[in-house]
Write an enzyme that holds these catalytic residues in place. Structure first.
Site, PDB file in Angstrom:
ATOM      1  N   HIS A 138     -10.934   6.042  -1.377  1.00  0.00           N
ATOM      2  CA  HIS A 138     -10.875   5.425  -0.043  1.00  0.00           C
ATOM      3  C   HIS A 138     -11.816   4.227   0.072  1.00  0.00           C
ATOM      4  CE1 HIS A 138      -9.420   9.585   1.450  1.00  0.00           C
ATOM      5  NE2 HIS A 138      -8.383   8.765   1.350  1.00  0.00           N
ATOM      6  N   ARG A 148      -2.896  -2.123  -3.325  1.00  0.00           N
ATOM      7  CA  ARG A 148      -3.905  -1.079  -3.273  1.00  0.00           C
ATOM      8  C   ARG A 148      -3.609  -0.108  -4.419  1.00  0.00           C
ATOM      9  NH1 ARG A 148      -3.671   4.494  -0.155  1.00  0.00           N
ATOM     10  NH2 ARG A 148      -5.721   5.298  -0.722  1.00  0.00           N
ATOM     11  N   ARG A 189      -3.895  19.068   0.159  1.00  0.00           N
ATOM     12  CA  ARG A 189      -4.805  19.206  -0.981  1.00  0.00           C
ATOM     13  C   ARG A 189      -5.946  20.167  -0.638  1.00  0.00           C
ATOM     14  NH1 ARG A 189      -5.766  12.950  -2.015  1.00  0.00           N
ATOM     15  NH2 ARG A 189      -4.309  12.652  -0.291  1.00  0.00           N
ATOM     16  N   GLU A 204      -6.492  -0.931   5.510  1.00  0.00           N
ATOM     17  CA  GLU A 204      -6.565  -1.173   4.069  1.00  0.00           C
ATOM     18  C   GLU A 204      -5.803  -2.425   3.664  1.00  0.00           C
ATOM     19  OE1 GLU A 204      -7.038   3.431   2.518  1.00  0.00           O
ATOM     20  OE2 GLU A 204      -5.099   2.727   3.239  1.00  0.00           O
ATOM     21  N   ASN A 250       0.861  -1.183   0.000  1.00  0.00           N
ATOM     22  CA  ASN A 250       0.000   0.000   0.000  1.00  0.00           C
ATOM     23  C   ASN A 250       0.895   1.229   0.000  1.00  0.00           C
ATOM     24  OD1 ASN A 250      -1.810   2.067   0.495  1.00  0.00           O
ATOM     25  ND2 ASN A 250      -2.644   1.198   2.374  1.00  0.00           N
TER      26      ASN A 250
END
Length: 391
Positions: free
Chosen positions: A179, A91, A239, A377, A9
């Site tokens: 996500h 991922r 961001r 994740e 990931n």
């Protein structure tokens, strides 16, 4: 014979990894990360039932994702954790319209995913570089992509459309959402807790360096704050989040920013970092007494609160609110402030529970269940590999 799954990931500042053994269910063998790749990288491996923790400084200078991968591979190889790896799960942030489930990463698939790099410039190239590195390290292992966009494929068409000409929507300029691996795992946890209702009308707040919200009904995605790219929605670490397109036209036409400069501004120099001028790290901002840090935190909370109202409208109310990811799990003051902003929906937090590290943190009289569930994740990817194994 049991096989093992390696999960990778990769992000802009870290590489997380895990190794699982696949028998009748998944058994964690190792989990860790290379953090702070861009400044003072460290390899940290969490303790498991059979292995002690491990922590090593990888130098004082920034390293590439390739060097981070080398450090991870060396650690795993030295402990015999690569010999039985038969599948590597990656991922991958953007799967576009084509990829809505775990997919073998052959050349055709990789070519299609490379074309999506402009839509996720921070992540996609890193994700695909890791596929190449893992393929060379483990040439006999199957490389499988698991996509952050896939969970949102269930959203109604109206939740995905922009007010653009129809032919552009047909060409793929639609809201994808991200996500999804995190949200899918949360949906599974809610199903375990509540049964088929999975918490009913639920909003999950994935609040980390990247941040978004997802509105679910019975564990199925109905709306989310990120859209065509990972820039949309909430103010994030670096961001900007949602912004008037007219600002972008102004920056291009009047300020004469090049596309590259605009990309750097929106992805790397905005958000909490840009507003505060101090840091994109929430804990750093919370510890600061600078008014600019306070302003950045206030903006973050305001935007989350406002989007919760929007998503509650999209699903007709709110039964469950879930916090996850770095900020969501480890910043109780942010959870408290967000719940106060959502108080009009019947959200009431118990201060003691909120600060205790418990999973359920709502007050007894709250009309909304409030939970804190750890993001994982890597396990989400491993679960997809495991289910693929059984097909």
């Amino acid at each position: 014979m049991t096989d093992e799954f390696l999960v990778l990931n990769g992000g802009s500042s870290s590489l997380k990894f895990a190794v699982f053994q696949a028998r009748d269910e998944l058994h964690l063998l190792a989990r860790g990360s290379v953090s702070s790749i861009g400044e003072r990288p460290r390899l940290h491996v969490a303790p498991t039932a059979t292995r002690p923790p491990f922590d090593r400084n990888l130098g004082e200078q920034a390293i590439s994702i390739g060097k981070a991968f080398e450090a991870v591979a060396s650690y795993l190889a030295d402990r015999g954790l690569l010999r039985r790896v038969r599948r590597v799960g990656h991922r991958i942030v953007h799967g576009g319209r084509e990829f809505a489930r775990a997919t073998l990463l052959d050349e055709h698939t990789l070519d299609a995913l490379r074309r999506l790099e402009p839509l996720a410039p921070i992540h996609q190239a890193i994700n695909l570089e890791l596929v190449d590195l893992a393929s060379r390290l483990l040439p006999g292992a199957m490389q499988v992509g698991c996509f952050d966009t896939a969970f949102h494929a269930t959203q109604p068409d109206l939740a995905r459309l922009y007010g653009l000409p129809h032919e552009m929507s047909e060409q793929g300029i639609v809201s994808y959402g991200f996500h999804g691996l995190s949200y899918g795992l949360i949906a599974s946890e809610l199903h375990n807790r509540y049964g088929a209702a999975a918490g009913g009308r639920t909003i999950v707040a994935h609040l980390g360096s990247g941040a978004s919200l997802c509105a679910m009904k019975a564990g199925v995605s109905h709306a989310t704050t990120m859209g065509f790219s990972t820039l949309d929605g909430l103010v994030m670490s670096t961001r900007c989040g949602a912004i008037d397109p007219g600002v972008l036209l102004h920056l291009l036409q009047d300020r004469k920013l090049s596309p590259g400069q605009l990309t750097d501004l929106l992805y790397e120099r905005s958000g909490l970092l840009g507003v505060s001028g101090i840091s994109g790290n929430m804990q750093t901002l919370l510890a600061s007494k600078d008014p600019a840090a306070t302003r950045a935190v206030d903006l973050f909370v305001y935007r989350v609160g406002r989007e919760i109202g929007s998503l509650a409208a999209a699903i007709g109310g709110l039964d469950t609110l879930v916090f996850t990811a770095g900020i969501g799990e480890h910043a109780p003051v942010i959870r408290q402030r967000i719940c106060e902003a959502a108080g009009w929906l019947g959200v009431a937090l118990d201060d003691g529970l909120n600060r205790s590290g418990k999973e359920v943190v709502n007050a007894p009289g709250s009309l909304v269940d409030v939970l804190v569930i750890a993001a994982d994740e890597e396990r989400a990817v491993a679960t997809e590999l495991f289910n693929l194994e059984r097909i």
